[in-house]
Structures are given as structure tokens and as C-alpha cells.
Design an enzyme around this catalytic site. Structure first.
Site, mmCIF file in Angstrom:
data_model
loop_
_atom_site.group_PDB
_atom_site.id
_atom_site.type_symbol
_atom_site.label_atom_id
_atom_site.label_comp_id
_atom_site.label_asym_id
_atom_site.label_seq_id
_atom_site.Cartn_x
_atom_site.Cartn_y
_atom_site.Cartn_z
ATOM 1 N N GLU A 176 0.827 -1.222 0.000
ATOM 2 C CA GLU A 176 0.000 0.000 0.000
ATOM 3 C C GLU A 176 0.859 1.270 0.000
ATOM 4 O O GLU A 176 0.332 2.375 -0.067
ATOM 5 C CB GLU A 176 -0.986 -0.017 1.179
ATOM 6 C CG GLU A 176 -0.382 -0.076 2.574
ATOM 7 C CD GLU A 176 -0.051 -1.492 3.063
ATOM 8 O OE1 GLU A 176 0.513 -2.287 2.283
ATOM 9 O OE2 GLU A 176 -0.332 -1.793 4.240
ATOM 10 N N SER A 226 8.407 -8.975 5.187
ATOM 11 C CA SER A 226 9.229 -9.139 6.390
ATOM 12 C C SER A 226 8.990 -10.516 7.029
ATOM 13 O O SER A 226 7.945 -11.143 6.808
ATOM 14 C CB SER A 226 8.897 -8.029 7.378
ATOM 15 O OG SER A 226 7.518 -8.083 7.686
ATOM 16 N N CYS A 281 16.251 -6.661 -0.006
ATOM 17 C CA CYS A 281 16.371 -7.868 0.820
ATOM 18 C C CYS A 281 17.714 -8.545 0.588
ATOM 19 O O CYS A 281 18.135 -9.377 1.368
ATOM 20 C CB CYS A 281 15.255 -8.831 0.510
ATOM 21 S SG CYS A 281 15.334 -9.369 -1.180
HETATM 22 P P1 NAD Z 1 5.883 -6.047 5.125
HETATM 23 O O1 NAD Z 1 6.030 -7.424 5.646
HETATM 24 O O2 NAD Z 1 5.557 -4.952 6.058
HETATM 25 O O3 NAD Z 1 4.721 -6.017 4.005
HETATM 26 C C1 NAD Z 1 4.680 -6.941 2.940
HETATM 27 C C2 NAD Z 1 3.236 -7.132 2.510
HETATM 28 O O4 NAD Z 1 2.491 -7.705 3.591
HETATM 29 C C3 NAD Z 1 2.519 -5.842 2.124
HETATM 30 O O5 NAD Z 1 1.725 -6.085 0.980
HETATM 31 C C4 NAD Z 1 1.679 -5.525 3.350
HETATM 32 O O6 NAD Z 1 0.468 -4.868 3.016
HETATM 33 C C5 NAD Z 1 1.383 -6.890 3.934
HETATM 34 N N1 NAD Z 1 1.297 -6.875 5.408
HETATM 35 C C6 NAD Z 1 1.997 -6.087 6.264
HETATM 36 N N2 NAD Z 1 1.687 -6.390 7.545
HETATM 37 C C7 NAD Z 1 0.785 -7.396 7.483
HETATM 38 C C8 NAD Z 1 0.099 -8.148 8.487
HETATM 39 N N3 NAD Z 1 0.283 -7.920 9.783
HETATM 40 N N4 NAD Z 1 -0.748 -9.111 8.090
HETATM 41 C C9 NAD Z 1 -0.931 -9.358 6.777
HETATM 42 N N5 NAD Z 1 -0.313 -8.680 5.792
HETATM 43 C C10 NAD Z 1 0.536 -7.706 6.137
HETATM 44 O O7 NAD Z 1 7.209 -5.733 4.298
HETATM 45 P P2 NAD Z 1 7.656 -4.362 3.627
HETATM 46 O O8 NAD Z 1 8.031 -3.389 4.689
HETATM 47 O O9 NAD Z 1 6.697 -3.940 2.574
HETATM 48 O O10 NAD Z 1 8.976 -4.860 2.856
HETATM 49 C C11 NAD Z 1 10.245 -4.955 3.465
HETATM 50 C C12 NAD Z 1 10.511 -6.359 3.963
HETATM 51 O O11 NAD Z 1 10.389 -7.288 2.899
HETATM 52 C C13 NAD Z 1 11.923 -6.533 4.493
HETATM 53 O O12 NAD Z 1 11.885 -7.333 5.648
HETATM 54 C C14 NAD Z 1 12.643 -7.252 3.354
HETATM 55 O O13 NAD Z 1 13.763 -8.018 3.740
HETATM 56 C C15 NAD Z 1 11.555 -8.119 2.860
HETATM 57 N N6 NAD Z 1 11.820 -8.545 1.503
HETATM 58 C C16 NAD Z 1 12.201 -9.841 1.301
HETATM 59 C C17 NAD Z 1 12.498 -10.275 0.025
HETATM 60 C C18 NAD Z 1 12.903 -11.686 -0.244
HETATM 61 O O14 NAD Z 1 12.935 -12.059 -1.398
HETATM 62 N N7 NAD Z 1 13.199 -12.495 0.748
HETATM 63 C C19 NAD Z 1 12.408 -9.382 -1.060
HETATM 64 C C20 NAD Z 1 12.014 -8.073 -0.806
HETATM 65 C C21 NAD Z 1 11.716 -7.659 0.479
#
Ligand code: NAD
Length: 499
Positions: A176, A226, A281
């Protein structure tokens, strides 16, 4: 103010929920849009569209689906500048970095163009007398993809093109924070010939995600984000009977051996630690220097390069590093730097307090470097996801490798060395999903697969490459026999042995 809609059944829709969330330009701190936040009813509408589109789409020969992918790839290419500007405006990364985000995603579309070959089955003639066996890969059904903010082009493109090329239909729920680029990509997929309902996009937060995870008509869920959320997604979706791949966070270590070319290693660390303001990441956030001599030389080489980083709005010329994504992210990173100082790490470069004229409300930070970091410190333990690099000093190669392997994350790692033996030993023994040898950010190309180990991935299957094809298809084995009519062998109650 601009309102960002959902895209369901080929059309923009406001949906039924009246909840919205703000979208900011991280360079100015201004709110630039309101994004709709879907309710369970909106998710229902998207799932119904995807379910209705499934029979016809999955019956289309893969070669025709591939032709649509070829057109989609060309359209993304033609719209690169427009997509990159959207990414920079909502995410903050530089235009050149945004183009890299798009290109790495396009490579997966190019891979998906090979779907007739990728879905090819296997055939064995005469597994028994007059009996043939073959295995085929079929689509899974309706798939959902939930993506993070940091790669608004590449990560959606890891998911929906390959999924639909395999004959599935799809619902994308992007971050979002920066939903405009994923929305435009879904529009371009339609322009390329993807029929209505095959790819849908709902904007939203936890409410939308929960509705997807528990929906009876969703068959598979791909997630990137995350670790705490990844672990929740895996458990919840699996409990509701879905196939899941959930990629989580990271703390990537780069081991710098005493024999490494220190200038090469420090150049690599600047790109891997501070590119995209550390919000990758596969960013390197820990440099493990083997021996004090290598550590001193490395820190000495890093300091001026970090101080000279060109920081500013991502759409300005010659900028190397943009802001971080939100005010909250900036505050969290500043807090962690404060904790690092309190816990006794040496602050070799302090990136706090950076002010850019004309961008006083932007979420900018200077590059930060800590030396003498130890494993018990918060800056080591937490995934900072900002422009902060920690140098940890290891007494020898074995203790550097042990540190990499003790870490709870297992996304990426790298070794910088001129010693082939050490490099080979490292690639063999590192408990990490993706390893670089003199390559700092070893993101696999589209025809290999991307994924970490340990708490960086929940599930078994990595993204794209053949692992991606396996995730988005189900294997079916068929044994067939065409007996001559009138020939009878009588019945048998023993286990068939094909003899
Ligand atoms: P995030 O986990 O906050 O959000 C990811 C998605 O999950 C979003 O679409 C969000 O709307 C949704 N979300 C968030 N909280 C939620 C909840 N409590 N319940 C259900 N859905 C929820 O991650 P972010 O801040 O957007 O991205 C950064 C993170 O992503 C970092 O930890 C990074 O390491 C990780 N990441 C990992 C990879 C990989 O390939 N392993 C790649 C890119 C990013």
C-alpha cells in the site's frame, strides 16, 4: 487528491470499502494520493472474477499464452520511463535504480515466454508390455500474490506473469506504500491481451491479506515481505489448505578475507549497503572482516566513499541514493543507530541529521557506518532496512563462517577473496540460500530461482526459474494402456508390477 483504485475483471473499481490509506512522496514528505484499502467483499469480487476466468484461460494452449507474454514484455519495455517515474515518486529510489527494478522483473516475463517448453511433460514408452507412462504439469487454480514496498515492479513480476503463463488466474495485493507501478503493470498485461479476470489487483492492508489467506477459492499464495509477516502468512494460508511460498527478511553478511582486494570489496559494499538506501532484501548490512588488518583497511576505504555519497531526490541528475520510504522507517532507523551507539559500537560515519535544502520534509538520511559491532548488539540482530552498514571483526575464516551460519536469516551472503579453496569451502558450507563469490548482491537471474533458507523463507519452493514453474503447477502422472480388443488376461488381485 488522486485516489488509487482496485483493478478487478479488467476494470478500475472503487470497490465497496470506504477505507483508504495515504501514499507519500518520500523525497518531499508530501501526501500524493489516497489508496483504497479493500474489504473482504472486495477480495471476494476479485476472487470471483479470477475463478470465472480460469476454465477458458487454463484451456488456452501454452503457446498462445506465451505470445501474450511476448507482447507484455515489449509493452513493459516501451513504458520503462513512465514506470520508473512512478516508482521513484512513491518509493524514493533513483530513476536508474527503478529501471533496474523493472528490468529484473521483465527478465521473469521473458522466462515466462518459454512456457510451452517449461511445462513440457515426460513420457516413457513401455513401462510394462503395452503400457506407457507420462507425467504432465497442470495449473494449480486461482493464485494470490502479496508483495512488499521495496521492489514495486520486480516482485509483482516474479509472480503473476509466470503464474498466468502456467494457466492460473491471479490476484495481486501489492504494498500500500507504492501501488501505482504494480497497477500500471496489470493494465499493460491487459493491453498485451490478457483477458479480463485473469489478473486482478486489490489494494489493501492486513484486512485484504487475511481475506485472501482464508478464502475458500484461492489455491496458492506467494508472499514476499518481512519475516514476522511471512511466518504468519505461511501458517495461516497453510492452515486454510493452500500451497504457500513466503519469503521473509534478511541480514546478509559479506565476508572479506585478508587476501581480498580491499578497494574492490569496499566498492562492492558501497553499492550493496547503500543502493536503494539499504532497502533491498539482498542488501549487505554486515561486513565480516577477517583479521584486524583487513578490517582497518576496509573501514579506512569505506569512510570517504560513504561521506561522498550523492544523496537527493531520486529523480534529480547524478543522485546515487534517495530517501527511505516513510517517516516511520526513518524514525526506526534513527532509533537503531542510537542504540548502536549506546551499546558500544564505534560510529565511524554518522548519517543522522542530514538536511537537504528544498527537501527539509523528505525522509533523507546519510550513509552510516558502524565498526566493532558484535553479535549481541541490536544493529547486528535487527534487519535495519536502511543505509547502515556494520563491520564485524572475525579472528579467522572459520569464525566468520560460523557467524554467517548462526544468524537466524539465510537469504544471501558473499565472500570476497582471491583464494579458490576458501571460496569453494564457503559456497559449500554456508547455510544460506544465495551465495556470491566476489559478487555482493547475488540475485539469481530469472531462469535460476530466488529464495533464502532458515527464517528468510517459509515453504519449500523458491521464486521463478524451474522452482517457480513447479510452484505454479501440479504434477500428474498418467499410466495408459490400449489392449487389443477381445484379448483377455483374466483378473488378478496381486499388486500390479507391469511385468
Ligand atoms: P511487510 O512485511 O511490512 O509487508 C509486505 C506485505 O504484507 C505488504 O503487501 C503488506 O500490506 C502486507 N502486510 C503487512 N503487515 C501485514 C500483516 N500484519 N498481516 C498481513 N499482511 C501484512 O514488508 P515491507 O516493509 O513492505 O517490505 C520490506 C521487507 O520485505 C523486508 O523485511 C525485506 O527483507 C523483505 N523482503 C524480502 C524479500 C525476499 O525475497 N526475501 C524481497 C524483498 C523484500
Amino acid at each position: 487528491m488522486k485516489i488509487l483504485d482496485h483493478l478487478i475483471n479488467g476494470a478500475a473499481t472503487a470497490g465497496l470499502s470506504d477505507r483508504t490509506g495515504p501514499v507519500f512522496n518520500p523525497a518531499t514528505g508530501d501526501q500524493i494520493a489516497q489508496v483504497r484499502l479493500a474489504s473482504a467483499a472486495d477480495v471476494d469480487a476479485a476472487v470471483a472474477a479470477a475463478k470465472a476466468a480460469l476454465p477458458e484461460w487454463s484451456a488456452m494452449p501454452p503457446l498462445r499464452r506465451a505470445r501474450i507474454m511476448f507482447r507484455f514484455n515489449e509493452l513493459i519495455h516501451a513504458h520503462t520511463d513512465e514506470l520508473a517515474a512512478m516508482i521513484t515518486e512513491e518509493h524514493g529510489k533513483t530513476i536508474e535504480d527503478a529501471k533496474g527494478d523493472i528490468l529484473r522483473g521483465r527478465e521473469v516475463v521473458e522466462f515466462a515466454c518459454g512456457i510451452p517448453h517449461l511445462m513440457r511433460g515426460e513420457f516413457t514408452e513401455d513401462v510394462g508390455t503395452g503400457v506407457d507412462a507420462f507425467s504432465i504439469r497442470q495449473h494449480v487454480g486461482v493464485c494470490a500474490g502479496i508483495t512488499p514496498f521495496n521492489f514495486p515492479a520486480m516482485i509483482p513480476l516474479w509472480m503473476f506473469p509466470l503464474s498466468i503463463a502456467c494457466g492460473n488466474t491471479f490476484i495481486l495485493k501489492p504494498s500500500e506504500r507504492d501501488p501505482s507501478c504494480p497497477y500500471r503493470l496489470v493494465e499493460l498485461a491487459h493491453e498485451a491481451g490478457v483477458p479480463e479476470g485473469v489478473v486482478n489487483m486489490v489494494n489493501g492492508d492486513k484486512q485484504a491479506v487475511d481475506a485472501l489467506l482464508t478464502h475458500a477459492n484461492i489455491d496458492a499464495v506467494s508472499f514476499v515481505g518481512s519475516t514476522p509477516v511471512a511466518s504468519y502468512i505461511y501458517a495461516t494460508a497453510a492452515e486454510h489448505g493452500k500451497r504457500v511460498q513466503a519469503l521473509g527478511g534478511a541480514k546478509n553478511h559479506m565476508v572479506v578475507m585478508p587476501d581480498a582486494d580491499i578497494e574492490q570489496a569496499s566498492d562492492a559494499l558501497i553499492g550493496a549497503g547503500y543502493g536503494s538506501a539499504g532497502q533491498r532484501c539482498m542488501a549487505v548490512s554486515v561486513a565480516v572482516a577477517v583479521g584486524d588488518e583487513a578490517a582497518d583497511a576496509l573501514v579506512g576505504s569505506l569512510i570517504p566513499k560513504i561521506q561522498e555519497l550523492k544523496i537527493g531526490p531520486g529523480n534529480a541528475d547524478d543522485i546515487e541514493m534517495g530517501p527511505v520510504v516513510t517517516k516511520q522507517a526513518q524514525e526506526r532507523i534513527l532509533n537503531l543507530i542510537g542504540q548502536g551507539v549506546e551499546e558500544g559500537a564505534t560510529l565511524a560515519v554518522d548519517g543522522r541529521g542530514l538536511q537537504l535544502q528544498g527537501y527539509e520534509n523528505g525522509y533523507f538520511m546519510g550513509g552510516t557506518l558502524f565498526d566493532h559491532v558484535t553479535e549481541d548488539m541490536s544493529v547486528y540482530k535487527e534487519e535495519i532496512f536502511g543505509p547502515v552498514l556494520s563491520v564485524v571483526r572475525a579472528k579467522d575464516y572459520e569464525s566468520a563462517l560460523d557467524m554467517v551460519n548462526r544468524n537466524e536469516y539465510g537469504n544471501g551472503t558473499a565472500i570476497f577473496t582471491k583464494d579458490g579453496d576458501a571460496a569453494r569451502d564457503f559456497t559449500e558450507r554456508a547455510q544460506i540460500g544465495m551465495v556470491g563469490v566476489n559478487v555482493p548482491i547475488s540475485v539469481p537471474v530469472a531462469y535460476h530461482s530466488f529464495g533464502g533458507w532458515k527464517r528468510s523463507l517459509f515453504g519449500d519452493t523458491h521464486m521463478h526459474g524451474m522452482e517457480g514453474v513447479r510452484f505454479y503447477t501440479r504434477l500428474k502422472a498418467v499410466t495408459s494402456r490400449w489392449p487389443k480388443s477381445g484379448v483377455r488376461e483374466g483378473h488378478s488381485l496381486t499388486m500390479p508390477t507391469m511385468q
